[in-house]
Design a protein around this motif. Structure first.
Motif, PDB file in Angstrom:
ATOM      1  N   ARG A 106      -5.275 -11.725  -1.264  1.00 25.35           N
ATOM      2  CA  ARG A 106      -4.839 -10.979  -2.335  1.00 25.35           C
ATOM      3  C   ARG A 106      -4.347  -9.597  -1.656  1.00 25.35           C
ATOM      4  O   ARG A 106      -5.050  -9.051  -1.215  1.00 25.35           O
ATOM      5  CB  ARG A 106      -5.682 -10.766  -3.447  1.00 25.35           C
ATOM      6  CG  ARG A 106      -5.412 -10.192  -4.849  1.00 25.35           C
ATOM      7  CD  ARG A 106      -6.540 -10.124  -5.990  1.00 25.35           C
ATOM      8  NE  ARG A 106      -5.771  -9.333  -6.749  1.00 25.35           N
ATOM      9  CZ  ARG A 106      -5.887  -9.637  -8.248  1.00 25.35           C
ATOM     10  NH1 ARG A 106      -6.213 -10.645  -8.296  1.00 25.35           N
ATOM     11  NH2 ARG A 106      -5.274  -8.617  -8.913  1.00 25.35           N
ATOM     12  N   VAL A 107      -3.047  -9.272  -2.022  1.00 27.88           N
ATOM     13  CA  VAL A 107      -2.376  -8.160  -1.204  1.00 27.88           C
ATOM     14  C   VAL A 107      -1.646  -7.493  -2.238  1.00 27.88           C
ATOM     15  O   VAL A 107      -1.407  -8.149  -3.260  1.00 27.88           O
ATOM     16  CB  VAL A 107      -1.758  -8.618   0.016  1.00 27.88           C
ATOM     17  CG1 VAL A 107      -2.420  -9.240   1.071  1.00 27.88           C
ATOM     18  CG2 VAL A 107      -0.825  -9.573  -0.346  1.00 27.88           C
ATOM     19  N   PRO A 108      -1.255  -6.303  -2.162  1.00 28.99           N
ATOM     20  CA  PRO A 108      -0.282  -5.798  -2.794  1.00 28.99           C
ATOM     21  C   PRO A 108       1.009  -6.232  -2.622  1.00 28.99           C
ATOM     22  O   PRO A 108       1.488  -6.242  -1.484  1.00 28.99           O
ATOM     23  CB  PRO A 108      -0.256  -4.147  -2.414  1.00 28.99           C
ATOM     24  CG  PRO A 108      -1.370  -3.881  -1.511  1.00 28.99           C
ATOM     25  CD  PRO A 108      -1.869  -5.565  -1.009  1.00 28.99           C
ATOM     26  N   VAL A 109       1.673  -6.784  -3.461  1.00 29.88           N
ATOM     27  CA  VAL A 109       3.008  -7.268  -3.471  1.00 29.88           C
ATOM     28  C   VAL A 109       4.131  -6.310  -3.959  1.00 29.88           C
ATOM     29  O   VAL A 109       3.782  -5.856  -4.847  1.00 29.88           O
ATOM     30  CB  VAL A 109       3.042  -8.687  -4.350  1.00 29.88           C
ATOM     31  CG1 VAL A 109       4.548  -9.202  -4.557  1.00 29.88           C
ATOM     32  CG2 VAL A 109       2.078  -9.649  -4.139  1.00 29.88           C
ATOM     33  N   LEU A 110       5.038  -6.136  -2.930  1.00 32.97           N
ATOM     34  CA  LEU A 110       6.020  -5.078  -3.155  1.00 32.97           C
ATOM     35  C   LEU A 110       7.169  -5.323  -3.813  1.00 32.97           C
ATOM     36  O   LEU A 110       7.554  -6.647  -4.044  1.00 32.97           O
ATOM     37  CB  LEU A 110       6.397  -4.385  -1.861  1.00 32.97           C
ATOM     38  CG  LEU A 110       5.336  -4.053  -0.863  1.00 32.97           C
ATOM     39  CD1 LEU A 110       5.885  -3.671   0.578  1.00 32.97           C
ATOM     40  CD2 LEU A 110       4.411  -2.946  -1.520  1.00 32.97           C
ATOM     41  N   GLY A 111       7.672  -4.582  -4.679  1.00 28.20           N
ATOM     42  CA  GLY A 111       8.670  -4.733  -5.588  1.00 28.20           C
ATOM     43  C   GLY A 111       9.498  -3.585  -6.056  1.00 28.20           C
ATOM     44  O   GLY A 111       9.075  -2.447  -5.863  1.00 28.20           O
ATOM     45  N   GLU A 112      10.254  -3.876  -7.061  1.00 31.67           N
ATOM     46  CA  GLU A 112      11.054  -2.772  -7.690  1.00 31.67           C
ATOM     47  C   GLU A 112      11.169  -2.858  -9.218  1.00 31.67           C
ATOM     48  O   GLU A 112      10.928  -3.762  -9.755  1.00 31.67           O
ATOM     49  CB  GLU A 112      12.558  -2.902  -7.164  1.00 31.67           C
ATOM     50  CG  GLU A 112      12.779  -2.910  -5.864  1.00 31.67           C
ATOM     51  CD  GLU A 112      14.160  -3.583  -5.471  1.00 31.67           C
ATOM     52  OE1 GLU A 112      14.385  -3.445  -4.183  1.00 31.67           O
ATOM     53  OE2 GLU A 112      14.898  -4.010  -6.320  1.00 31.67           O
ATOM     54  N   VAL A 113      11.084  -1.713 -10.011  1.00 28.36           N
ATOM     55  CA  VAL A 113      11.097  -1.774 -11.288  1.00 28.36           C
ATOM     56  C   VAL A 113      12.502  -1.074 -11.870  1.00 28.36           C
ATOM     57  O   VAL A 113      12.636  -0.377 -11.392  1.00 28.36           O
ATOM     58  CB  VAL A 113       9.893  -0.691 -11.851  1.00 28.36           C
ATOM     59  CG1 VAL A 113       9.754  -0.510 -13.339  1.00 28.36           C
ATOM     60  CG2 VAL A 113       8.365  -1.167 -11.298  1.00 28.36           C
ATOM     61  N   TYR A 114      12.694  -1.865 -12.963  1.00 27.23           N
ATOM     62  CA  TYR A 114      14.094  -1.455 -13.647  1.00 27.23           C
ATOM     63  C   TYR A 114      13.511  -1.296 -15.289  1.00 27.23           C
ATOM     64  O   TYR A 114      12.861  -2.117 -15.807  1.00 27.23           O
ATOM     65  CB  TYR A 114      15.034  -2.445 -13.464  1.00 27.23           C
ATOM     66  CG  TYR A 114      15.502  -2.612 -11.780  1.00 27.23           C
ATOM     67  CD1 TYR A 114      16.607  -1.779 -11.579  1.00 27.23           C
ATOM     68  CD2 TYR A 114      14.780  -3.423 -11.003  1.00 27.23           C
ATOM     69  CE1 TYR A 114      16.840  -1.887  -9.979  1.00 27.23           C
ATOM     70  CE2 TYR A 114      15.143  -3.384  -9.635  1.00 27.23           C
ATOM     71  CZ  TYR A 114      16.299  -2.879  -9.289  1.00 27.23           C
ATOM     72  OH  TYR A 114      16.607  -2.680  -7.732  1.00 27.23           O
ATOM     73  N   ALA A 115      14.469  -0.699 -15.933  1.00 26.13           N
ATOM     74  CA  ALA A 115      14.575  -0.535 -17.238  1.00 26.13           C
ATOM     75  C   ALA A 115      15.736  -1.516 -17.524  1.00 26.13           C
ATOM     76  O   ALA A 115      16.722  -1.626 -17.045  1.00 26.13           O
ATOM     77  CB  ALA A 115      14.808   0.741 -17.839  1.00 26.13           C
TER      78      ALA A 115
END
Length: 142
Positions: free
Chosen positions: A67-76
Motif C-alpha cells: 500500500r503506497v500513496p497513489v498520485l493523481g490529479e483532482v478536477y471539478a
C-alpha cells in the motif's frame, strides 16, 4: 491553478491513470472541460494492467504491504462530464464490472484542503496476475 466552481452541486474526481493530463484519455481534452483543482495522493495498491492502471482501495491486497500513496490529479466536473467518464470506465450505460465508482476524501498537496472525490476502483477479479506498481505513479512508469 483555477479554483473549482463554488456550488453545492460541485463534484470532484481524482484521476490516477489514463485520465491524467497527457494520458491516452486526458480529462482536459474531454467535453465539457473540467476545472483543474490540484494534485493529491490516495492510499492504495496500484496495478499495471497494460494499457491502463487499476487501484485497489480496500481489501486484502491493500491492507498493509504494497500500500503506497497513489498520485493523481483532482478536477471539478459537471454531471455531463461525469457521464462521459462513466462511459470511458465502462460504468454506464452497460456496466462491464471492471471498475466501480467510489467516493474518497483527498487532501490537496497545494494548500492542504480536503475534498470528497469520485474515483474509479478496479474490481478484484480483474487483478489476477497483474503486477503491482510500488511507486504509486502510473504516468512515471510510461
Amino acid at each position: 491553478m483555477p479554483q473549482p466552481p463554488r456550488s453545492d452541486s460541485a463534484r470532484h474526481v481524482f484521476v490516477y491513470g489514463t485520465l491524467r493530463r497527457g494520458g491516452s484519455n486526458d480529462i482536459t481534452r474531454l467535453d465539457p472541460p473540467p476545472v483543474p483543482v490540484g494534485t493529491a495522493a490516495v492510499p492504495g495498491v496500484l496495478y499495471d494492467l497494460g494499457a491502463y492502471p487499476g487501484i485497489a482501495l480496500t481489501g486484502p491486497a491493500s491492507e498493509g504491504e504494497g500500500r503506497v500513496p497513489v498520485l493523481g490529479e483532482v478536477y471539478a466536473i459537471t454531471p455531463a462530464l461525469e457521464r462521459c467518464l462513466d462511459r470511458i470506465e465502462e460504468i454506464w450505460p452497460e456496466p462491464s464490472g471492471e471498475y466501480v465508482k467510489r467516493e474518497v476524501v483527498v487532501r490537496l498537496k497545494e494548500g492542504g484542503a480536503e475534498l470528497s472525490c469520485l474515483i474509479y476502483e478496479i474490481a478484484p477479479a480483474f487483478l489476477r496476475g497483474a503486477p503491482r506498481l510500488l511507486h504509486g505513479d502510473w504516468m512515471a512508469a510510461r
